[in-house]
Scaffold this motif. Structure first.
Motif, PDB file in Angstrom:
ATOM      1  N   UNK A  54       0.842  -1.202   0.000  1.00  0.00           N
ATOM      2  CA  UNK A  54       0.000   0.000   0.000  1.00  0.00           C
ATOM      3  C   UNK A  54       0.875   1.248   0.000  1.00  0.00           C
ATOM      4  N   UNK A  55       0.515   2.206  -0.848  1.00  0.00           N
ATOM      5  CA  UNK A  55       1.117   3.537  -0.849  1.00  0.00           C
ATOM      6  C   UNK A  55       0.031   4.523  -0.448  1.00  0.00           C
ATOM      7  N   UNK A  56       0.261   5.230   0.653  1.00  0.00           N
ATOM      8  CA  UNK A  56      -0.693   6.202   1.181  1.00  0.00           C
ATOM      9  C   UNK A  56      -0.137   7.598   0.927  1.00  0.00           C
ATOM     10  N   UNK A  57      -0.691   8.292  -0.067  1.00  0.00           N
ATOM     11  CA  UNK A  57      -0.280   9.656  -0.401  1.00  0.00           C
ATOM     12  C   UNK A  57      -1.114  10.614   0.435  1.00  0.00           C
ATOM     13  N   UNK A  77       3.807   2.111   2.644  1.00  0.00           N
ATOM     14  CA  UNK A  77       4.628   3.317   2.539  1.00  0.00           C
ATOM     15  C   UNK A  77       3.709   4.515   2.652  1.00  0.00           C
ATOM     16  N   UNK A  78       3.939   5.323   3.674  1.00  0.00           N
ATOM     17  CA  UNK A  78       3.179   6.550   3.855  1.00  0.00           C
ATOM     18  C   UNK A  78       4.026   7.733   3.435  1.00  0.00           C
ATOM     19  N   UNK A  79       3.467   8.598   2.599  1.00  0.00           N
ATOM     20  CA  UNK A  79       4.172   9.777   2.110  1.00  0.00           C
ATOM     21  C   UNK A  79       3.350  11.013   2.438  1.00  0.00           C
ATOM     22  N   UNK A 108       8.342  10.178  -6.966  1.00  0.00           N
ATOM     23  CA  UNK A 108       8.274   8.983  -7.802  1.00  0.00           C
ATOM     24  C   UNK A 108       8.566   7.783  -6.911  1.00  0.00           C
ATOM     25  N   UNK A 109       7.597   6.896  -6.731  1.00  0.00           N
ATOM     26  CA  UNK A 109       7.831   5.705  -5.904  1.00  0.00           C
ATOM     27  C   UNK A 109       8.964   4.853  -6.476  1.00  0.00           C
ATOM     28  N   UNK A 110       9.655   4.134  -5.606  1.00  0.00           N
ATOM     29  CA  UNK A 110      10.767   3.290  -6.040  1.00  0.00           C
ATOM     30  C   UNK A 110      10.306   1.879  -6.393  1.00  0.00           C
ATOM     31  N   UNK A 111       9.018   1.611  -6.269  1.00  0.00           N
ATOM     32  CA  UNK A 111       8.474   0.296  -6.595  1.00  0.00           C
ATOM     33  C   UNK A 111       7.023   0.447  -7.014  1.00  0.00           C
ATOM     34  N   UNK A 138      -0.154   6.022 -11.491  1.00  0.00           N
ATOM     35  CA  UNK A 138      -0.700   4.868 -12.214  1.00  0.00           C
ATOM     36  C   UNK A 138       0.415   4.006 -12.796  1.00  0.00           C
ATOM     37  N   UNK A 139       1.527   4.619 -13.179  1.00  0.00           N
ATOM     38  CA  UNK A 139       2.686   3.859 -13.669  1.00  0.00           C
ATOM     39  C   UNK A 139       3.322   3.025 -12.565  1.00  0.00           C
ATOM     40  N   UNK A 140       3.018   3.354 -11.308  1.00  0.00           N
ATOM     41  CA  UNK A 140       3.564   2.611 -10.164  1.00  0.00           C
ATOM     42  C   UNK A 140       2.495   1.776  -9.458  1.00  0.00           C
ATOM     43  N   UNK A 141       1.383   1.578 -10.160  1.00  0.00           N
ATOM     44  CA  UNK A 141       0.313   0.705  -9.676  1.00  0.00           C
ATOM     45  C   UNK A 141       0.416  -0.611 -10.434  1.00  0.00           C
ATOM     46  N   UNK A 142       0.461  -1.720  -9.720  1.00  0.00           N
ATOM     47  CA  UNK A 142       0.506  -3.027 -10.374  1.00  0.00           C
ATOM     48  C   UNK A 142      -0.697  -3.184 -11.300  1.00  0.00           C
ATOM     49  N   UNK A 143      -0.548  -4.012 -12.311  1.00  0.00           N
ATOM     50  CA  UNK A 143      -1.601  -4.179 -13.318  1.00  0.00           C
ATOM     51  C   UNK A 143      -2.945  -4.552 -12.707  1.00  0.00           C
ATOM     52  N   UNK A 144      -2.940  -5.363 -11.663  1.00  0.00           N
ATOM     53  CA  UNK A 144      -4.187  -5.747 -11.006  1.00  0.00           C
ATOM     54  C   UNK A 144      -4.457  -4.903  -9.757  1.00  0.00           C
ATOM     55  N   UNK A 145      -3.730  -3.794  -9.625  1.00  0.00           N
ATOM     56  CA  UNK A 145      -3.856  -2.942  -8.448  1.00  0.00           C
ATOM     57  C   UNK A 145      -5.061  -2.024  -8.502  1.00  0.00           C
TER      58      UNK A 145
END
Length: 189
Positions: A54-57, A77-79, A108-111, A138-145
């Protein structure tokens, strides 16, 4: 962003740090906010994969983490823009969790992540940068994310950016207080 917008962004950062230092955002832990957080969790459980990253912006002091059980996620990851809020979040020592200070305009997320949440953050993105920020996430969201968006009240100038995505869920979280409500949506690419 032009130089004037960058200046206003810098001033906003100073204001957020001061507000977090003075306890202005302690209200995020009040019961009136609980249903909003529970809705985010419901969307993660209903539409996300099991044990997601999970990425929490807009993580602030890590309030969303207070609602998560450790078994619910593999990595968090909380940002946030505010160094003060992130330092407070780090002191909480949530398991499987990291917090970083960054500007959403350039972060830019690292994963890649299974769940990315714009947690009351998208309306703070400068209008000229909204599409760029959304595309980068969206480029850092998995395809099924899944992407979850929580916006206080109307969020004018925000929701149209998500119209091209596949909407999985959408609700309005209402409260007893007049004019206090949130719109929350869940999306796939």
């Amino acid at each position: 962003m032009n130089i004037i917008d960058k200046f206003h962004n810098w001033r906003r950062k100073l204001r957020w740090n001061k507000q977090y230092r003075n306890g202005r955002w302690d209200n995020l832990r009040k019961p009136i906010e609980a249903e909003r957080y529970y809705t985010i969790l419901k969307f993660i459980n209903s539409h996300g994969k099991v044990n997601p990253s999970i990425l929490d912006l807009g993580a602030g002091e890590g309030v969303l983490n207070e609602y998560l059980d450790d078994e619910m996620f593999s990595y968090f990851l909380g940002m946030d823009f505010s160094e003060v809020s992130i330092e407070k979040a780090k002191m909480r020592k949530f398991p499987k969790t990291e917090f970083i200070t960054a500007d959403i305009h350039t972060f830019t997320p690292s994963q890649k992540f299974d769940v990315i949440i714009f947690n009351e953050a998208f309306y703070y993105v400068h209008d000229s940068e909204k599409q760029h920020v959304l595309d980068r996430m969206l480029n850092h969201l998995n395809d099924d994310g899944i992407l979850i968006v929580s916006i206080y009240r109307e969020g004018i100038g925000c929701w149209e950016y998500f119209e091209k995505l596949q909407q999985l869920d959408y609700t309005i979280v209402k409260t007893e207080e007049e004019k206090t409500y949130w719109k929350i949506g869940a999306y796939k690419k």
